[in-house]
Every structure is written in C-alpha cells, then in structure tokens.
Write a protein that holds these residues in place. Structure first.
Motif, short mmCIF file in Angstrom:
data_model
loop_
_atom_site.label_atom_id
_atom_site.label_comp_id
_atom_site.label_asym_id
_atom_site.label_seq_id
_atom_site.Cartn_x
_atom_site.Cartn_y
_atom_site.Cartn_z
N ASP A 91 -3.07 92.91 137.01
CA ASP A 91 -1.68 92.45 137.02
C ASP A 91 -1.22 92.11 138.44
O ASP A 91 -0.11 91.60 138.62
N THR A 92 -2.05 92.41 139.42
CA THR A 92 -1.71 92.09 140.80
C THR A 92 -1.50 90.60 140.97
O THR A 92 -2.37 89.80 140.61
N VAL B 136 -1.17 96.30 142.22
CA VAL B 136 -1.55 97.47 141.42
C VAL B 136 -2.89 97.97 141.96
O VAL B 136 -3.93 97.33 141.80
N SER B 137 -2.83 99.11 142.62
CA SER B 137 -4.02 99.62 143.28
C SER B 137 -3.89 101.11 143.51
O SER B 137 -2.78 101.62 143.72
N LEU C 115 0.53 99.37 134.04
CA LEU C 115 0.04 98.32 134.91
C LEU C 115 -1.44 98.48 135.22
O LEU C 115 -1.95 99.60 135.34
N LYS C 116 -2.11 97.34 135.34
CA LYS C 116 -3.54 97.30 135.60
C LYS C 116 -3.78 96.54 136.91
O LYS C 116 -2.96 95.71 137.31
N VAL D 162 2.03 99.82 143.28
CA VAL D 162 2.05 100.84 142.23
C VAL D 162 0.63 101.17 141.83
O VAL D 162 -0.27 100.32 141.91
N GLN D 163 0.42 102.40 141.43
CA GLN D 163 -0.91 102.81 140.99
C GLN D 163 -1.19 102.33 139.57
O GLN D 163 -0.25 102.12 138.79
N PRO D 164 -2.46 102.16 139.23
CA PRO D 164 -2.79 101.80 137.85
C PRO D 164 -2.18 102.79 136.86
O PRO D 164 -2.19 104.00 137.10
#
Length: 115
Positions: free
Chosen positions: A89-90, A113-114, A85-86, A12-14
C-alpha cells in the motif's frame, strides 16, 4: 481557483491504520465525485476508491474490505480510512474531485507501510 488539500499520510507498520482527509475549496459547486488515487514507487497512478455526491462508492479490488471512503458534503471533504495496511500500500496518495465536468487533483500525501 479550486484547491484540494490532503492530510493524514505518514509512516505506519504493517497491519496498522491511517486516515486520509482531503478538503476541496474555491468552488461554489460541491464536487460531483471525489476519490483517492495512488502511485506506488516506479508504477503508474491507480484508482483506490471513489465516491459520488449521493454516496455511491467503488473500490479497487486490492483494497476492498480494508479501506473505506466517505465524504462530508457540507464540508466538501472526503476521507479514506485505511486498515490492515500492507507494504504494497506504500504510495503517494492523491485526492481527486470532479466539479462540473472538470477534474482537479491534490498535491499528494505519502503513505509508507514498513516495519
């Protein structure tokens, strides 16, 4: 034999959202408490959020206001709604359940998260 099966991880994207689910099976007793832990790359496992059978919750400071834990006692299922998400959080997210004094763990689901 108690089994915890997680689902819902992924990329998921930030700023995005994901919802994790974990279903417990194999016990005639409902879990007393269920929770989510995570293990970021190269770091130790840490508590993310925990919820009791009665619905009492506690969260890690790093996720307060962004993550929400909930459970469906009829389904012995716990959820983790993750918003805003940040990259930090990965991690691999693990479901846990405490049943009659015993701790059980799922195999984990990867959240990345990227951009």
């Amino acid at each position: 034999q108690v089994q915890l099966v997680e689902s819902g991880g992924g990329l998921v994207q930030p700023g995005g959202s994901l919802r994790l689910s974990c279903a417990a099976s194999g016990s005639i007793f409902s879990p007393d408490a269920m929770g989510w832990y995570r293990q970021p790359p190269g770091k130790e496992r840490e508590l993310v959020a925990r919820i009791t059978y009665a619905g009492r919750t506690n969260y890690a400071d790093s996720v307060k206001g962004r993550f929400t834990i909930s459970r469906d006692n009829a389904k012995n299922t716990v959820y983790l709604q993750m918003n805003s998400l940040k990259p930090e959080d990965t991690a691999v997210y693990y479901c846990s359940a405490q049943i009659r004094g015993m701790d059980y763990w799922g195999k984990g689901t990867l959240v990345t998260v990227s951009s």
